[in-house]
Write a protein that holds these residues in place. Structure first.
Motif, mmCIF file in Angstrom:
data_model
loop_
_atom_site.group_PDB
_atom_site.id
_atom_site.type_symbol
_atom_site.label_atom_id
_atom_site.label_comp_id
_atom_site.label_asym_id
_atom_site.label_seq_id
_atom_site.Cartn_x
_atom_site.Cartn_y
_atom_site.Cartn_z
ATOM 1 N N SER A 100 36.935 43.215 29.020
ATOM 2 C CA SER A 100 35.534 43.473 29.379
ATOM 3 C C SER A 100 35.066 42.583 30.517
ATOM 4 O O SER A 100 34.340 43.035 31.417
ATOM 5 N N ASP A 101 35.459 41.295 30.500
ATOM 6 C CA ASP A 101 34.987 40.400 31.570
ATOM 7 C C ASP A 101 35.544 40.826 32.925
ATOM 8 O O ASP A 101 34.828 40.798 33.938
ATOM 9 N N PHE A 102 36.806 41.256 32.945
ATOM 10 C CA PHE A 102 37.388 41.745 34.200
ATOM 11 C C PHE A 102 36.697 43.021 34.648
ATOM 12 O O PHE A 102 36.371 43.179 35.839
ATOM 13 N N MET A 103 36.459 43.940 33.730
ATOM 14 C CA MET A 103 35.841 45.202 34.100
ATOM 15 C C MET A 103 34.413 45.000 34.604
ATOM 16 O O MET A 103 33.980 45.667 35.551
ATOM 17 N N GLU A 104 33.685 44.091 34.001
ATOM 18 C CA GLU A 104 32.325 43.824 34.481
ATOM 19 C C GLU A 104 32.352 43.317 35.923
ATOM 20 O O GLU A 104 31.508 43.695 36.743
ATOM 21 N N TRP A 105 33.319 42.458 36.219
ATOM 22 C CA TRP A 105 33.461 41.982 37.596
ATOM 23 C C TRP A 105 33.881 43.119 38.525
ATOM 24 O O TRP A 105 33.293 43.300 39.605
ATOM 25 N N PHE A 106 34.844 43.909 38.097
ATOM 26 C CA PHE A 106 35.384 44.983 38.936
ATOM 27 C C PHE A 106 34.316 46.040 39.227
ATOM 28 O O PHE A 106 34.231 46.580 40.336
ATOM 29 N N GLU A 107 33.481 46.324 38.247
ATOM 30 C CA GLU A 107 32.440 47.342 38.428
ATOM 31 C C GLU A 107 31.402 46.945 39.475
ATOM 32 O O GLU A 107 30.714 47.801 40.025
ATOM 33 N N ASN A 108 31.303 45.669 39.751
ATOM 34 C CA ASN A 108 30.337 45.177 40.737
ATOM 35 C C ASN A 108 30.995 44.762 42.063
ATOM 36 O O ASN A 108 30.315 44.264 42.957
ATOM 37 N N LEU A 109 32.301 45.000 42.183
ATOM 38 C CA LEU A 109 33.034 44.534 43.348
ATOM 39 C C LEU A 109 32.788 45.399 44.579
ATOM 40 O O LEU A 109 32.773 46.630 44.495
ATOM 41 N N ARG A 110 32.605 44.756 45.720
ATOM 42 C CA ARG A 110 32.762 45.364 47.036
ATOM 43 C C ARG A 110 33.800 44.508 47.763
ATOM 44 O O ARG A 110 33.726 43.272 47.715
ATOM 45 N N LEU A 111 34.746 45.140 48.401
ATOM 46 C CA LEU A 111 35.812 44.363 49.043
ATOM 47 C C LEU A 111 35.239 43.479 50.144
ATOM 48 O O LEU A 111 34.322 43.872 50.858
ATOM 49 N N PRO A 112 35.775 42.265 50.290
ATOM 50 C CA PRO A 112 35.255 41.308 51.280
ATOM 51 C C PRO A 112 35.596 41.721 52.707
ATOM 52 O O PRO A 112 36.325 42.692 52.952
ATOM 53 N N ALA A 113 35.085 40.958 53.655
ATOM 54 C CA ALA A 113 35.259 41.268 55.078
ATOM 55 C C ALA A 113 36.724 41.168 55.497
ATOM 56 O O ALA A 113 37.539 40.517 54.852
ATOM 57 N N TYR A 114 37.011 41.816 56.610
ATOM 58 C CA TYR A 114 38.355 41.782 57.197
ATOM 59 C C TYR A 114 38.257 41.242 58.617
ATOM 60 O O TYR A 114 37.175 41.193 59.220
ATOM 61 N N HIS A 115 39.400 40.837 59.154
ATOM 62 C CA HIS A 115 39.479 40.423 60.558
ATOM 63 C C HIS A 115 40.508 41.297 61.249
ATOM 64 O O HIS A 115 41.667 41.366 60.826
ATOM 65 N N LEU A 116 40.073 41.988 62.310
ATOM 66 C CA LEU A 116 40.956 42.904 63.038
ATOM 67 C C LEU A 116 40.980 42.519 64.508
ATOM 68 O O LEU A 116 39.932 42.346 65.132
#
Length: 429
Positions: A100-116
């Motif tokens: 549950s703790d992992f899923m709660e985090w995953f449900e609110n995740l947006r992937l962080p910035a990238y460098h291109l």
């Protein structure tokens, strides 16, 4: 579905390459949960590496289109249906695989910035941040680059030319499936997400495998396709875990223990068919020679580099020397497979151990010889963790052509893990 028409008409906003955060490999989510629990503060950098430098990605792929695809991925979040599937589905015979703790985090995740950045004819693409956040970029980044390359090659083809191309590619896949049908006791899964021709094509290949092979087809590594097509999600762990744990080691003694520390953490979380050893990160023979006795009780071993037959022989001998019955163990082959090699390995080891195959790029991206200049031939693109808490990672592999890391660190790791002479083999994918 008329794939050729979809390809002909595609626009990124209505046909994005990555459609979901679970358009990724199952092992990635299992590892992410383990990292979330055991190494939540570790800072890691991932970097894209094109081993096939003859494929000039920066000349083939428009930078603006690449950024659009990457920015789209950053806008994704889990849907309610995806969350329900992860929380409630049975994976490997276990309900509530994801806590549950992992899923709660995953449900609110947006992937962080990238460098291109463009460097000559290649792109430098990196991701930096907390390990459990940036690690989810890996599969998406690879899939985006692979499919944009495919789209670039197909861009000037007309509708009928595309229809003929896909008809030929479909025939090729089906002929492979027909050959696999004749192998008694075959157990094979799709492992082709990371270097696929495209999402629609991988989805078609999974459906073809399911219809053509029946119970011999055991599932797909791709979570989104597994959910939509109601097949098993397949996968365990990868080289990323020992590479990062090893980079964090304070001295040579801690470095020598690191690959086993990884599996000790995994042992606490998983059992049964998820207890699969991936021994080749720093050399299979040395890993097994120094492995603690409790690892011999694990379910099986995955062979992912070097000579696959030699690797399987080493595993069988290791089990026998530790009083384990190889017939009760499983060997999973997953490196550069195609039908001839699958048939050869199955014939060699059937009746000696349980055998499974993870069929990757040459299932989901075999367009060799189908366009001029072989411009759709698969190539070797990886996205690896290159540093952890500012310290470089290293991978030795059983094939020195797959080794990565600074030269001085490679030398150190070879000394610590007692890696001797290695046979070089061509890296196909």
């Amino acid at each position: 579905m008329d794939i050729a028409t979809r390809v002909y008409n595609h626009k990124w906003k209505i046909d994005p390459i990555i459609r979901s955060l679970i358009d990724t490999d199952f092992y990635k989510l299992l590892m992410c949960q383990s990292v979330f629990r055991n190494k939540p503060e570790t800072e890691v950098t991932f970097s894209l590496i094109n081993r096939t430098t003859s494929v000039p990605l920066a000349r083939l792929i428009d930078e603006g289109e690449l950024r659009e695809q990457l920015d789209h991925i950053r806008s994704l979040s889990l849907s309610r249906g995806e969350s329900t599937w992860l929380r409630g589905n049975t994976f490997y015979g276990k309900r509530q695989m994801f806590r549950s703790d992992f899923m709660e985090w995953f449900e609110n995740l947006r992937l962080p910035a990238y460098h291109l950045e463009r460097i000559g004819d290649q792109y430098e693409l990196t991701f930096e941040g907390k390990w459990h956040e940036v690690m989810l970029w890996e599969i998406s980044a690879l899939a985006v680059l692979m499919e944009l390359r495919s789209r670039a090659v197909l861009n000037d083809m007309g509708r009928f030319e595309l229809q003929v191309l896909y008809a030929r590619a479909m025939t090729r896949v089906w002929e492979k499936i027909e050959r696999l049908r004749d192998i008694d006791g075959l157990s094979i899964a799709d492992f082709g997400t990371r270097r696929r021709h495209g999402f629609l094509w991988q989805d078609w290949c999974v459906q073809a495998m399911r219809e053509g092979l029946g119970s011999k087809f055991t599932g797909t590594s791709n979570c989104l396709i597994a959910m939509r097509r109601e097949v098993e999600a397949i996968g365990t762990n990868a080289h990323e875990l020992p590479m990062v744990y090893s980079a964090l080691a304070a001295d040579d003694a801690a470095l020598a223990r690191a690959p086993y520390d990884v599996l000790s953490d995994w042992h606490e979380e998983h059992d049964g068919n998820l207890r699969i050893i991936l021994p080749d990160t720093y050399g299979t023979q040395g890993f097994l020679d120094h492995a603690p006795d409790w690892l011999a009780g694990w379910t099986g071993i995955r062979i992912d580099s070097g000579d696959p037959a030699a690797g399987a022989e080493v595993a069988i001998k290791w089990w026998q020397e530790r009083g384990e019955d190889p017939l009760q163990k499983r060997v999973i082959f997953s490196d550069g497979l195609d039908v001839d090699k699958i048939a050869e390995l199955h014939h060699q080891f059937a009746g000696r151990t349980k055998i499974s195959f993870g069929w990757g790029t040459l299932l989901t991206n075999d367009f060799r010889g189908l366009v001029p200049a072989d411009a759709l031939a698969p190539f070797s693109l990886v996205c690896k963790a290159v540093s952890a808490n500012g310290r470089p990672t290293v991978k030795l592999s059983d094939n020195p052509e797959k080794a990565m890391g600074p030269a001085d660190e490679i030398a150190r790791y070879k000394r610590v893990f007692e890696v001797g002479a290695q046979d070089r083999q061509e890296v196909i994918v």
